[in-house]
Scaffold this motif. Structure first.
Motif, short mmCIF file in Angstrom:
data_model
loop_
_atom_site.label_atom_id
_atom_site.label_comp_id
_atom_site.label_asym_id
_atom_site.label_seq_id
_atom_site.Cartn_x
_atom_site.Cartn_y
_atom_site.Cartn_z
N TYR A 1 -2.50 15.52 -20.73
CA TYR A 1 -3.45 16.62 -20.87
C TYR A 1 -5.27 16.40 -21.27
N SER A 2 -5.44 15.00 -21.07
CA SER A 2 -6.68 15.02 -20.69
C SER A 2 -7.81 15.95 -20.46
N GLY A 3 -9.14 15.81 -21.83
CA GLY A 3 -9.60 16.88 -20.61
C GLY A 3 -9.58 18.69 -20.35
N HIS A 4 -7.88 18.93 -20.93
CA HIS A 4 -7.48 20.01 -21.03
C HIS A 4 -8.89 21.34 -21.25
N PRO A 5 -9.24 21.95 -19.71
CA PRO A 5 -10.04 22.47 -19.75
C PRO A 5 -10.20 23.91 -21.14
N LEU A 6 -8.49 24.67 -21.31
CA LEU A 6 -9.30 25.35 -22.34
C LEU A 6 -9.50 24.35 -23.37
N ALA A 7 -9.45 24.08 -23.94
CA ALA A 7 -9.66 22.96 -24.94
C ALA A 7 -11.53 22.33 -25.35
#
Length: 471
Positions: free
Chosen positions: A332-338
């Motif tokens: 989840y590195s660089g997760h778009p939602l976050a």
């Protein structure tokens, strides 16, 4: 055909009544029972644990299913910087969810690249690359790995009064007693030293200048005796967080930077708690005009609305991974939602003037109020902090500075602090307490009236601590 009993069971499980509406009693009962049956909470002995079932939150307040309401002077875990349910953050997450919820980290996407650009833009020095993680502990893990790969060395120096996270290397780097149950460590190479703490000086100093000088001499000696050629990094919370909100004396961080430069050691700033406005700067280290080699961040980058952390990497360290791959990664590195939440959050800091507001409230409201509180309460030994990051240190005796509760107190030994926390909650304020300290760390967007109300509640609640203090 479904029987009435089966309908009732289904209603209890779903928190709905059989007619299809929300049944708050059933929801409350189900949430508490299922939590106790199935959730393992962090840092908790579960037999006597009775968690609050939180129903909602707004701004600087949150409330429980049974109608109790608190002014959030903890920002949950010092992460809800722009307050609860900020409409711009919610809108950004919703819009991103409608466009692209998730993607593998080997792709690029607009939200992640824009978050990285904005973070690099506000970072000091030549820190221009961002490696995204899911939170602060993973940020520390990867910062340590980068320092070791860059230097070819293995040791990491960190202070005794520190907390860096609960994963393998992060907990080994931690100096406080939360480290003990994880020993012996699977992650070797960690050495602890004493950082500056003028109120309880390990160096018998009688001024901040002397504390700075002696603390730097102690670190220089530690480096010498550990072998500079073996040390990859010095890892510091820029302002020590849970272990006391200890801002370094002027000159200390510059002295650490100089020692690191002299010996080819990477300097890592743990800004997980202090970054993104908490101390009135983008990063607390900006206050002292020092640029580390690596910054670990999380929490305030998007106020915890979606888990996100990361490492901001200097140009010279990032160059080491231009021709060789960086040997680390997360699904989840660089997760778009976050990252979409981070973009919105940085926009809020800028457009609502949060940093300037934090500096003003710290200097004009919190600092003066806490000094007045100190004068009124014999249990208050010291108050200290900056921005929206303050500690009230509680003592049994001001002359001897004996802490209100012993080091690493638990059970009956911690009763005075437990009573103080309970009194704050009874009066409608949710506090952040740790050891013999009560921390003042509300959302950065809190209204001045709410801020003064919270400080007044603390003032009243400290009568509980005064009963345990003798002078």
């Amino acid at each position: 055909m479904t029987t009435r009993d089966e309908m009732a069971i289904a209603a209890d499980t779903a928190g709905r009544d059989p007619a299809g509406g929300i049944d708050p009693v059933a929801a409350r009962s189900a949430a508490r029972r299922h939590d106790r049956a199935h959730v393992l909470h962090p840092w908790t002995a579960h037999a006597a644990f009775d968690p609050v079932v939180v129903a909602g939150a707004q701004g600087a307040h949150f409330w429980s299913e049974d109608g109790r309401r608190w002014l959030d002077f903890s920002s949950q875990l010092v992460n809800v910087n722009v307050g609860h349910q900020h409409p711009r953050l919610i809108a950004a997450i919703r819009a991103q969810a409608e466009t692209l919820c998730t993607v593998a980290p080997y792709h690029a996407n607009a939200a992640t690249s824009e978050a990285a650009r904005l973070i690099a833009e506000v970072a000091p020095g030549d820190l221009d690359k961002v490696f995204f993680t899911n939170g602060g502990a993973e940020a520390i893990e990867n910062a340590i790995r980068m320092a070791r790969l860059h230097t070819g060395r293995h040791k990491v120096l960190s202070t005794y009064r520190s907390y860096h996270g609960a994963t393998a290397a992060a907990i080994a780097a931690t100096g406080d007693p939360r480290r003990w149950p994880s020993e012996p460590h699977a992650a070797p190479g960690f050495v602890h030293f004493w950082g500056p703490y003028p109120y309880r000086s390990a160096f018998h100093s009688d001024s901040e200048g002397q504390e700075c000088e002696r603390a730097l001499a102690h670190l220089a000696d530690t480096i010498a005796f550990e072998g500079p050629h073996t040390i990859a990094a010095v890892l510091l919370e820029t302002v020590v967080g849970a272990n006391g909100i200890l801002a370094p004396p002027d000159g200390y961080l510059r002295g650490v930077r100089r020692l690191c430069d002299d010996h080819g050691i990477a300097m890592i700033a743990d800004e997980v708690m202090t970054g993104f406005g908490r101390c009135g700067e983008w990063f607390a280290i900006d206050r002292w005009r020092v640029a580390p080699d690596l910054i670990a961040f999380a929490k305030g980058v998007n106020s915890g609305y979606v888990p996100l952390g990361g490492v901001i990497v200097s140009e010279r360290i990032a160059e080491g991974f231009a021709a060789r791959p960086y040997p680390g990664g997360l699904t989840y590195s660089g997760h778009p939602l976050a990252c979409a939440a981070a973009v919105a959050c940085i926009g809020i800091y800028r457009e609502e003037g949060i940093l300037e507001r934090v500096r003003h409230l710290g200097e004009a409201v919190i600092g003066p109020a806490l000094r007045e509180i100190q004068a009124r309460h014999r249990s208050v030994g010291d108050v200290r902090g900056l921005g929206m990051f303050w500690a009230i240190e509680l003592v049994r005796d001001r002359a001897s500075r004996e802490p209100l509760v012993p080091f690493n107190a638990a059970g009956a030994a911690n009763l005075p602090m437990a009573e103080l926390a309970a009194e704050c909650k009874r009066r409608g304020l949710w506090p952040f307490t740790f050891s013999n300290r009560l921390h003042v760390v509300p959302p950065l967007t809190i209204g001045e009236q709410d801020l003064r109300e919270g400080l007044a509640i603390i003032d009243e609640a400290l009568a509980v601590a005064d009963r345990h203090a003798g002078g």
